[in-house]
Design a protein around this motif. Structure first.
Motif, mmCIF file in Angstrom:
data_model
loop_
_atom_site.group_PDB
_atom_site.id
_atom_site.type_symbol
_atom_site.label_atom_id
_atom_site.label_comp_id
_atom_site.label_asym_id
_atom_site.label_seq_id
_atom_site.Cartn_x
_atom_site.Cartn_y
_atom_site.Cartn_z
ATOM 1 N N ALA A 67 0.851 -1.202 0.000
ATOM 2 C CA ALA A 67 0.000 0.000 0.000
ATOM 3 C C ALA A 67 0.880 1.243 0.000
ATOM 4 O O ALA A 67 0.613 2.213 -0.731
ATOM 5 C CB ALA A 67 -0.931 -0.004 1.210
ATOM 6 N N SER A 71 1.110 3.771 -3.170
ATOM 7 C CA SER A 71 0.641 5.150 -2.975
ATOM 8 C C SER A 71 1.559 6.146 -3.662
ATOM 9 O O SER A 71 1.181 7.292 -3.904
ATOM 10 C CB SER A 71 0.599 5.480 -1.481
ATOM 11 O OG SER A 71 1.916 5.694 -0.997
ATOM 12 N N ILE A 158 -1.784 5.793 5.834
ATOM 13 C CA ILE A 158 -2.082 4.378 5.548
ATOM 14 C C ILE A 158 -2.367 3.724 6.897
ATOM 15 O O ILE A 158 -1.514 3.717 7.786
ATOM 16 C CB ILE A 158 -0.880 3.667 4.890
ATOM 17 C CG1 ILE A 158 -0.371 4.400 3.648
ATOM 18 C CG2 ILE A 158 -1.214 2.194 4.620
ATOM 19 C CD1 ILE A 158 -1.104 4.116 2.368
ATOM 20 N N THR A 176 -11.114 2.391 6.560
ATOM 21 C CA THR A 176 -11.721 3.208 5.497
ATOM 22 C C THR A 176 -11.486 4.696 5.741
ATOM 23 O O THR A 176 -12.053 5.535 5.053
ATOM 24 C CB THR A 176 -13.242 2.957 5.383
ATOM 25 O OG1 THR A 176 -13.863 3.381 6.616
ATOM 26 C CG2 THR A 176 -13.564 1.489 5.170
ATOM 27 N N PHE A 179 -5.908 6.825 3.261
ATOM 28 C CA PHE A 179 -5.744 6.742 1.814
ATOM 29 C C PHE A 179 -5.874 5.275 1.394
ATOM 30 O O PHE A 179 -6.412 4.947 0.346
ATOM 31 C CB PHE A 179 -4.346 7.278 1.492
ATOM 32 C CG PHE A 179 -4.151 7.688 0.079
ATOM 33 C CD1 PHE A 179 -5.154 8.336 -0.635
ATOM 34 C CD2 PHE A 179 -2.935 7.446 -0.550
ATOM 35 C CE1 PHE A 179 -4.957 8.712 -1.949
ATOM 36 C CE2 PHE A 179 -2.729 7.831 -1.867
ATOM 37 C CZ PHE A 179 -3.736 8.460 -2.562
ATOM 38 N N ALA A 180 -5.374 4.401 2.278
ATOM 39 C CA ALA A 180 -5.470 2.950 2.092
ATOM 40 C C ALA A 180 -5.240 2.317 3.449
ATOM 41 O O ALA A 180 -4.844 2.992 4.390
ATOM 42 C CB ALA A 180 -4.424 2.461 1.089
ATOM 43 N N THR A 202 -8.808 0.260 -0.254
ATOM 44 C CA THR A 202 -8.596 1.666 -0.578
ATOM 45 C C THR A 202 -9.797 2.218 -1.341
ATOM 46 O O THR A 202 -10.550 1.468 -1.960
ATOM 47 C CB THR A 202 -7.304 1.828 -1.422
ATOM 48 O OG1 THR A 202 -7.155 3.194 -1.805
ATOM 49 C CG2 THR A 202 -7.326 0.969 -2.669
ATOM 50 N N SER A 203 -9.941 3.526 -1.299
ATOM 51 C CA SER A 203 -10.965 4.159 -2.129
ATOM 52 C C SER A 203 -10.347 4.710 -3.409
ATOM 53 O O SER A 203 -11.013 5.362 -4.201
ATOM 54 C CB SER A 203 -11.673 5.268 -1.342
ATOM 55 O OG SER A 203 -10.713 6.122 -0.779
ATOM 56 N N ASP A 204 -9.051 4.440 -3.603
ATOM 57 C CA ASP A 204 -8.335 4.931 -4.782
ATOM 58 C C ASP A 204 -8.076 3.774 -5.744
ATOM 59 O O ASP A 204 -7.312 2.857 -5.440
ATOM 60 C CB ASP A 204 -7.009 5.562 -4.311
ATOM 61 C CG ASP A 204 -6.235 6.219 -5.444
ATOM 62 O OD1 ASP A 204 -6.021 7.435 -5.375
ATOM 63 O OD2 ASP A 204 -5.839 5.500 -6.396
ATOM 64 N N ILE A 207 -4.375 2.975 -6.673
ATOM 65 C CA ILE A 207 -3.596 2.220 -5.680
ATOM 66 C C ILE A 207 -3.903 0.739 -5.799
ATOM 67 O O ILE A 207 -3.013 -0.103 -5.802
ATOM 68 C CB ILE A 207 -3.912 2.708 -4.245
ATOM 69 C CG1 ILE A 207 -3.316 4.089 -4.033
ATOM 70 C CG2 ILE A 207 -3.368 1.727 -3.209
ATOM 71 C CD1 ILE A 207 -3.185 4.473 -2.584
ATOM 72 N N CYS A 208 -5.181 0.427 -5.921
ATOM 73 C CA CYS A 208 -5.580 -0.977 -5.988
ATOM 74 C C CYS A 208 -4.955 -1.645 -7.215
ATOM 75 O O CYS A 208 -4.403 -2.745 -7.115
ATOM 76 C CB CYS A 208 -7.105 -1.089 -6.025
ATOM 77 S SG CYS A 208 -7.659 -2.793 -6.023
#
Ligand SMILES: *Cc1c(COP(=O)(O)O)cnc(C)c1O
Length: 370
Positions: A67, A71, A158, A176, A179-180, A202-204, A207-208
């Motif tokens: 992560a 990032s 993170i 949650t 950033f992750a 993550t909400s990005d 990143i995932c």
């Protein structure tokens, strides 16, 4: 009576048929790495937390390091720094090292034992890029203050949620807020595999996708390696087991909360410090730490009565031989040092019987009344 701290065999025996069925499903398919079980687990775990994206990896340590790497806030080998709690599993800091960054430490809050936002800046060096708060014991760090600090200094956050499966703050799942986040499915965690496994959430989406690339050798497509990745995949057998166990995670956490309440009530009048629960927090009760100056004496008394306890953690990261060189000049951690001498964890898990818990309560009370 013998009260084990945690006996994993109890759960696997009780759910033996379902576990064997889940494993047999994978055997019948003959697809062992990056297959349909992992994809389903990623979706189910993301839905459980209410977070858009998830990527399964080989361990919680890898989840945190990947992560960080994905990032792009820390550049490997460039001396970028990440601040974490000085009282944690050493893997929190080792993950920072694995990502090619330098771990720095912050002392903890004396009441909550979580990273103290007032101390985070003392861990800042020249090139601090991120904060890695650890939700220790399934309790929660002060994410509001940490978020403000991060905004002010343009850092990313993170979360180390390796002990926080299903803990909620004001209804939102831990993991949650940043950033992750990295989760561990080590066998002893509230959601545990039959081996090593972990997950980045993550909400990005970027990143995932980068984590998914990095975990698989950095390949953009088969045999084309775009990034200097590693090999850290959550295999199909573990994914099948975790999907099964995810179904009972909430019930297990409820049992833990019920048990924690029984301990809370039974110990309220004793000279034993309990961990306060922050307003709005619904902890998953991964561990049940208590605190006393008479720790060694009490642990011996419990052990003499067959009750197993553990210390989480006996040595602050600042004094671990592998990590002590990252302490900044003049930096001290008096709160964590004292906590490390006084804390220990009592048995608490969904497989503990009521008789075992009642016996543990009785022996703890007898110690203080003798
Ligand atoms: C378990 C744990 C880790 C590491 O997870 P692994 O799956 O063992 O690599 C990291 N941080 C904390 C706080 C943990 O409890």
């Amino acid at each position: 009576m013998r009260v084990p701290f945690l006996e994993l065999k109890r759960e696997s025996e009780r759910h033996r048929t379902e576990l064997e069925r889940a494993i047999a499903r994978v055997l019948a398919r003959g697809w062992y790495i990056l297959g349909p079980e992992l994809e389903a687990l990623e979706q189910e775990f993301a839905r459980y937390l209410n977070v858009p994206f998830a990527a399964g990896v080989g361990s919680g340590t890898d989840a945190l390091s990947l992560a960080l790497e994905a990032s792009e806030a820390v550049r490997p080998g460039e001396g970028d720094e990440v601040v974490t709690s000085v009282l944690s599993a050493a893997f929190s800091a080792l993950a920072i090292l694995r990502a090619g960054a330098i771990p720095r430490f912050a002392d903890i809050d004396p009441a909550t034992l979580q990273i103290d936002p007032r101390c985070i800046e003392t861990g800042f060096g020249e090139r601090t890029r991120a904060i890695l708060p650890v939700h220790l014991y399934g309790h929660v760090c002060d994410m509001r203050q940490i978020g403000e600090l991060a905004r002010r200094h343009r850092l990313i956050v993170i979360e180390d949620a390796c002990q926080a499966h299903g803990s909620r703050l004001d209804g939102n799942a831990l993991g949650t807020f940043g950033f992750a986040a990295g989760f561990s499915f080590y066998p002893t965690k509230n959601l545990g595999a039959l081996g090593d496994a972990g997950m980045v959430v993550t909400s990005d989406e970027g990143i995932c996708l980068r984590v998914k690339k990095l975990r698989h050798g950095g390949q953009s497509r088969t045999y084309y390696h775009e990034l200097p990745g590693c090999n850290s995949r959550l295999d199909e057998i573990q994914a099948a087991v975790l999907r099964l166990r995810l179904e009972t995670l909430e019930a297990g956490n409820d049992t833990r909360r019920h048990m924690a309440r029984a301990y809370d009530e039974a110990f309220a009048d004793l000279d034993l410090t309990l961990l306060p629960v922050r307003p709005g927090l619904e902890p998953n009760r991964h561990l049940y730490p208590v605190r006393t100056r008479r720790r060694e004496e009490l642990r011996r008394y419990l052990s003499d009565h067959g009750i197993e306890t553990l210390v989480h953690y006996p040595v602050p990261l600042s004094r671990q031989p592998a990590l002590s060189r990252f302490v900044l000049p003049g930096q001290e951690f008096p709160v964590a040092e004292r906590a490390a001498r006084e804390i220990f964890s009592l048995p608490l898990n969904p497989e503990l019987t009521e008789a075992e818990q009642q016996f543990t309560i009785e022996i703890v009370r007898r110690f203080f009344q003798k």
